[in-house]
Design an enzyme around this catalytic site. Structure first.
Site, PDB file in Angstrom:
ATOM      1  N   SER A 105       0.773  -1.278   0.000  1.00 54.51           N
ATOM      2  CA  SER A 105      -0.133   0.093  -0.022  1.00 54.51           C
ATOM      3  C   SER A 105       0.810   1.245   0.117  1.00 54.51           C
ATOM      4  CB  SER A 105      -1.061  -0.017   1.334  1.00 54.51           C
ATOM      5  OG  SER A 105      -1.926   0.703   1.107  1.00 54.51           O
ATOM      6  N   ASP A 155     -10.166  -3.891  -5.163  1.00 49.85           N
ATOM      7  CA  ASP A 155      -9.561  -2.862  -4.422  1.00 49.85           C
ATOM      8  C   ASP A 155     -10.220  -1.606  -4.406  1.00 49.85           C
ATOM      9  OD1 ASP A 155      -8.009  -0.855  -3.080  1.00 49.85           O
ATOM     10  OD2 ASP A 155      -6.066  -2.002  -3.712  1.00 49.85           O
ATOM     11  N   HIS A 186      -8.160  -4.614  -1.108  1.00 45.76           N
ATOM     12  CA  HIS A 186      -6.838  -3.783  -0.668  1.00 45.76           C
ATOM     13  C   HIS A 186      -6.136  -4.753   0.198  1.00 45.76           C
ATOM     14  CE1 HIS A 186      -4.468  -0.343  -0.914  1.00 45.76           C
ATOM     15  NE2 HIS A 186      -4.244  -0.326   0.371  1.00 45.76           N
TER      16      HIS A 186
HETATM   17  C1  MLT Z   1      -1.538   5.964   0.099  1.00 47.10           C
HETATM   18  O1  MLT Z   1      -1.728   7.006   0.481  1.00 47.10           O
HETATM   19  O2  MLT Z   1      -0.293   5.671  -0.177  1.00 47.10           O
HETATM   20  C2  MLT Z   1      -2.557   5.093  -0.559  1.00 47.10           C
HETATM   21  O3  MLT Z   1      -3.675   5.716  -0.592  1.00 47.10           O
HETATM   22  C3  MLT Z   1      -2.524   3.799   0.017  1.00 47.10           C
HETATM   23  C4  MLT Z   1      -2.817   3.933   1.612  1.00 47.10           C
HETATM   24  O4  MLT Z   1      -1.720   4.240   2.277  1.00 47.10           O
HETATM   25  O5  MLT Z   1      -3.994   3.616   1.915  1.00 47.10           O
END
Ligand code: MLT
Length: 214
Positions: A105, A155, A186
């Site tokens: 992520s 996701d 996700h």
């Molecule tokens: C981010 O902010 O890098 C993406 O939205 C993934 C997350 O951290 O939720």
């Protein structure tokens, strides 16, 4: 633990010639989060696991965002460089070759930014639920680097087209990219773990390590 520019954990290798992993957690994680994942997908490899320096409501991240999926791109650039400098420090302190990043992520997004801005920092990457981190980047050369991208077709945070665009961009930069979309959201699943394990012990090995193990 040696004092370096990021709070981190380091686990030395127990099996020689496995490339080290740079473990990059998601929002709200820390340096402990991905250690079990690293030990499962690359048993015996050295693990270098920093904690993101940015706090969002107390939750560590690797760069600032303005909203979900909307990034502060100046901060992305600054933090990708800072993290690449930490990798250089860590390699010197612990005697490591260039690591393969394993990011989830937000950690996958900073790894993608490092590949674009500081390609020399990484030998390759496993990007779990990554998206395009920057609208514009200077040309980058990823020749010889191997990248696995695992996305979730359901996701809610990362549109399928965005993950596909990331794969195309990295491929245009010369990387050998395998992009697979799994029927999930996700969060990580056992399928992610199995695919990352297989990829790391086969096609994900940098050329140099394959020569040693043949
Ligand atoms: C981010 O902010 O890098 C993406 O939205 C993934 C997350 O951290 O939720």
């Amino acid at each position: 633990m040696t004092a370096l520019s990021f709070t981190h954990r380091y686990i030395p290798a127990t099996i020689p010639n496995r490339p080290p992993l740079l473990l990059l957690h998601g929002t709200g994680g820390d340096e402990n989060d991905l250690i079990p994942l690293g030990q499962t997908i690359a048993p015996g490899a050295a693990l270098l696991s920093p904690r993101g320096k940015v706090l969002e409501n107390g939750m560590p991240r690797f760069f600032r965002r303005l909203a979900e999926g909307v990034f502060d791109e100046e901060d992305v650039k600054k933090r990708a460089n800072e993290l690449a400098d930490f990798v250089t420090e860590g390699r010197k302190a612990y005697g490591l070759e260039a690591p393969i990043a394993v990011g989830f992520s937000n950690g996958a997004n900073i790894a993608a930014a490092m590949l674009m801005l500081r390609p020399e920092a990484l030998a390759g990457a496993v990007l779990l639920r990554a998206m395009v981190p920057l609208k514009e980047t200077p040309a980058f050369d990823l020749t010889g680097k191997r990248i696995l991208i695992l996305s979730g077709s359901m996701d809610p945070i990362i549109p399928a087209a965005n993950a596909a665009r990331l794969a195309a961009l990295l491929e245009q930069g010369g990387a050998q990219v395998r992009h697979q979309s799994l029927p999930t959201g996700h969060g990580l699943t056992q399928a992610d773990v199995n695919l990352a394990t297989d990829w790391l012990s086969n096609e994900g090995q940098p050329e140099e390590s394959l020569r040693h193990t043949r």
